[in-house]
Design an enzyme around this catalytic site. Structure first.
Site, PDB file in Angstrom:
ATOM      1  N   ILE A 457     -11.417   3.527   6.266  1.00 25.09           N
ATOM      2  CA  ILE A 457     -10.550   3.869   7.405  1.00 25.09           C
ATOM      3  C   ILE A 457      -9.083   3.973   7.013  1.00 25.09           C
ATOM      4  CG2 ILE A 457     -12.067   2.926   9.195  1.00 25.09           C
ATOM      5  CD1 ILE A 457     -10.391   0.373   9.172  1.00 25.09           C
ATOM      6  N   GLY A 458      -8.727   3.695   5.770  1.00 15.61           N
ATOM      7  CA  GLY A 458      -7.326   3.822   5.383  1.00 15.61           C
ATOM      8  C   GLY A 458      -7.076   3.321   3.978  1.00 15.61           C
ATOM      9  N   GLY A 460      -3.763   1.794   1.195  1.00 11.54           N
ATOM     10  CA  GLY A 460      -2.427   1.257   1.032  1.00 11.54           C
ATOM     11  C   GLY A 460      -2.067   1.228  -0.431  1.00 11.54           C
ATOM     12  N   GLY A 463      -4.753  -1.169  -2.127  1.00 13.15           N
ATOM     13  CA  GLY A 463      -6.186  -1.113  -1.928  1.00 13.15           C
ATOM     14  C   GLY A 463      -6.598  -0.241  -0.768  1.00 13.15           C
ATOM     15  N   VAL A 465      -9.003   0.190   2.853  1.00 11.19           N
ATOM     16  CA  VAL A 465      -9.421  -0.595   4.007  1.00 11.19           C
ATOM     17  C   VAL A 465     -10.708   0.006   4.562  1.00 11.19           C
ATOM     18  CG1 VAL A 465      -8.766  -1.500   6.258  1.00 11.19           C
ATOM     19  CG2 VAL A 465      -7.013  -1.122   4.518  1.00 11.19           C
ATOM     20  N   LYS A 479      -9.922  -5.308   3.536  1.00  8.69           N
ATOM     21  CA  LYS A 479      -9.012  -4.662   2.580  1.00  8.69           C
ATOM     22  C   LYS A 479      -9.461  -5.041   1.179  1.00  8.69           C
ATOM     23  CE  LYS A 479      -4.603  -5.868   1.944  1.00  8.69           C
ATOM     24  NZ  LYS A 479      -3.137  -5.941   2.142  1.00  8.69           N
ATOM     25  N   ASP A 579       8.168  -5.797   4.261  1.00 10.86           N
ATOM     26  CA  ASP A 579       7.652  -4.422   4.298  1.00 10.86           C
ATOM     27  C   ASP A 579       7.262  -4.038   5.724  1.00 10.86           C
ATOM     28  OD1 ASP A 579       6.882  -1.915   3.544  1.00 10.86           O
ATOM     29  OD2 ASP A 579       4.968  -2.515   2.664  1.00 10.86           O
TER      30      ASP A 579
END
Length: 625
Positions: A457-458, A460, A463, A465, A479, A579
């Protein structure tokens, strides 16, 4: 051809630039203008009175500039205006009563200026108003009772002004009100009984005034279902007033409370045991500096998410309930200056607590520095010194033997485990937020089909997710950290940093942490699954961004601010995220914001200076604490 001859222009937006100078009078020639957005620039000077000619205008935002002078009364002619936003300028003078003619207005934002004089009663004519933000000015006088006519009002923020007098009883008509912030004024008198009707209230902050009398006896009382109760109240701060009487036990029915501050008043009577029912209390429970008597309710041991508890400077008696050892989330406690006695709870938190948390009591004992052990008088301890040595030395010998044996056994097992093909698998550990079942490594692998891309689903910087639906029905986000070539140490450091940060954080606007796994095969973190994904993804999607209305955006900002305030001010030690960006703000199904991704977070040492380089996304930089 001049811009101001474009009389068919419907939208003029020049916000977030470095434009300077005054707003030209000729803007008033754009008679078909519906939107005028000049926010976040460097405009100066007064608002030209010619803006009153823009009869079609429904949105006016000139906030965050250097504008000055009074609000021209001609703005009262803008019959179609729905949003008037003048926040963060240098406007002065009184708020003109002509503003009350804006019958279509939904939001009025005049905060962070230098307005003086009273709130005009004519504001009560603007019955469509949903938000009134007048905070951080120099407005004086009492709140006009006509404000009670605004039955659609959900947010009334008047804090940090010079307001005086009581809260009008007409506030009982504001049944849509969710946020009422009046702190930092000079208001006085009793709290009106009619406030019990504000059943949709979520945040009520009246601290730093001069209110007197008793809390409304029905403020959280079970009342007929057709009227309801304050079941949506999330934060209640009535500290630093002159309130008297007892705390109503029915406050325990405000089941969504996550912060309760009643300190520095003259409250008396016993602490109601019903406060122990407020299991969502997590930020603070502060009843200090009152005249409360009796014992501490044992039901406080049910407040498993509570971070700060302050009952100091009262007249409490009896012992500290043994159930306090179950307060696993507690990071700060202050029970000083009461009449407590008996044993301190035997738990790591209490054993490591500072003596200042308990001084001013008459007979506490236990395994806390500065206090005697329970059951031993001074004479017994001195006279029995040889006996203690005789008993303790053999016991110490046995303990040393057991400790050495345990270490050798641990090392042996660890070596044997390392000889296996894949090394040690550390199961995902349940945390204080967890689902009730135990989650294992195999559960995660099965739910993600060994991290198959169909569950992705995503991504970064550290890593990918994945979405995982466990056999129990619980949906989580996983994650999985990927190794960076030549930087394996950085990855492990990031992993351990995030675990350390997340175990310190427990807040409604911070993503819930379920557990972790660190092994030669996999390194991953397990979180709450947040349905609507990141704020960044929504803002990049034109259609989704259009559906994100102003009120929702404001709520998101407030949620993130709450999370940052908690990390910087309420965590011990404070935590800097380093962040904060739209990528790391997640939205649930109701668009409540949760801050995520603590791989670059840093714990600050409160007793020394702190320095940190910028980490992660170049955007918001958390201020020092």
């Amino acid at each position: 051809m001049s811009l101001y001859n474009l009389t068919k222009l419907r939208v003029l937006s020049v916000s977030e630039n470095k434009l300077s100078g005054s707003i030209p009078r000729e803007v008033g020639n754009l008679i078909n203008l519906g939107v005028l957005d000049m926010a976040c620039s460097k405009f100066s000077g007064p608002i030209p009175s010619t803006l009153g000619n823009l009869s079609e205008l429904y949105f006016l935002d000139i906030s965050f500039n250097n504008l000055s002078g009074p609000i021209p009364s001609t703005l009262g002619k803008l019959a179609n205006l729905k949003s008037l936003i003048l926040t963060q300028n240098h406007f002065c003078g009184s708020i003109p009563p002509e503003i009350g003619s804006l019958q279509s207005l939904i939001e009025l934002q005049l905060s962070a200026n230098s307005f003086t004089g009273p709130i005009p009663p004519s504001l009560g004519n603007m019955t469509k108003l949903n938000h009134v933000y007048l905070f951080q000015n120099m407005i004086s006088g009492s709140i006009p009772r006509e404000i009670g006519n605004l039955q659609n009002l959900s947010g009334l923020l008047l804090y940090y002004n010079n307001l005086t007098g009581p809260i009008p009883s007409s506030f009982g008509n504001l049944t849509s009100l969710t946020d009422l912030l009046l702190f930092g004024n000079q208001m006085s008198g009793p709290l009106p009984q009619q406030m019990e009707k504000l059943t949709n209230m979520e945040i009520l902050d009246l601290h730093d005034n001069g209110f007197t009398g008793q809390l409304p006896s029905q403020i959280c009382k079970d009342i007929p279902s057709e009227i309801g109760k304050l079941h949506n109240l999330e934060k209640l701060d009535l500290s630093e007033n002159d309130l008297s009487g007892s705390i109503p036990g029915d406050i325990g029915d405000c089941s969504r409370l996550w912060s309760l501050k009643l300190s520095q008043n003259d409250l008396n009577g016993e602490i109601p045991y019903q406060i122990g029912k407020l299991i969502n209390l997590q930020e603070v429970l502060d009843l200090s500096h009152n005249s409360l008597a009796g014992g501490i309710p044992s039901q406080f041991g049910e407040l498993g998410m509570l971070l700060k508890l302050n009952l100091s400077h009262n007249e409490l008696t009896g012992s500290i309930p043994a159930s306090f050892k179950d307060l696993q989330s507690l990071s700060v406690i202050d029970l000083s200056y009461n009449d407590l006695e008996g044993p301190l709870p035997d738990s790591p938190f209490f054993r490591n607590a500072s003596v200042e948390s308990f001084i001013g009591n008459k007979g506490l004992c236990g395994h806390v520095r500065g206090f005697p052990l329970c059951g031993l008088s001074n004479r017994t301890r001195i006279g029995g010194f040889k006996v203690v040595l005789v008993v303790v030395i053999p016991i110490l010998g046995v303990l040393v033997f057991l400790s050495v044996s345990g270490v050798l056994l641990f090392c042996y097992k660890r070596r044997r485990n390392r000889e296996k093909d894949d090394g040690v698998i550390r199961e995902v550990q349940n945390s204080i937020w967890t689902a009730e079942e135990k989650i294992s490594y195999e559960d995660i692998i099965k739910a993600t089909d060994n991290f198959d891309e169909t569950h992705w689903i995503g991504s970064g910087g550290y890593g990918n997710v994945y979405k995982a639906k466990l056999s129990s029905g619980l949906v989580v986000a996983v994650k999985k950290l990927h190794p960076l070539e030549g930087e394996q140490g950085l990855n492990e450091k990031t992993f351990m940093s995030e675990i350390k940060a997340l175990t310190e954080l427990r807040h409604r606007n911070i993503v819930k942490f379920y557990g972790s796994c660190l092994s030669p095969r996999s390194m991953f973190l397990v979180y709450q699954y947040v349905e609507n994904g990141s704020l960044s993804a929504i803002l990049r999607d034109g259609e989704a961004a259009m559906k994100l209305k102003w009120n929702e955006r404001l709520s998101i900002i407030k949620d993130v601010a709450n999370a940052l305030s908690y990390m910087h001010q309420d965590c011990v030690p404070p935590i800097v995220h380093r962040d904060i960006s739209c990528n790391n703000v997640l939205l649930d199904s109701e668009f409540k914001a949760c801050v995520s991704d603590f791989g670059t977070a840093r714990l600050l040492k409160p007793d020394s200076s702190n320095w940190t380089a910028l980490a992660g996304t170049y955007g918001y930089v958390a201020p020092g604490t």
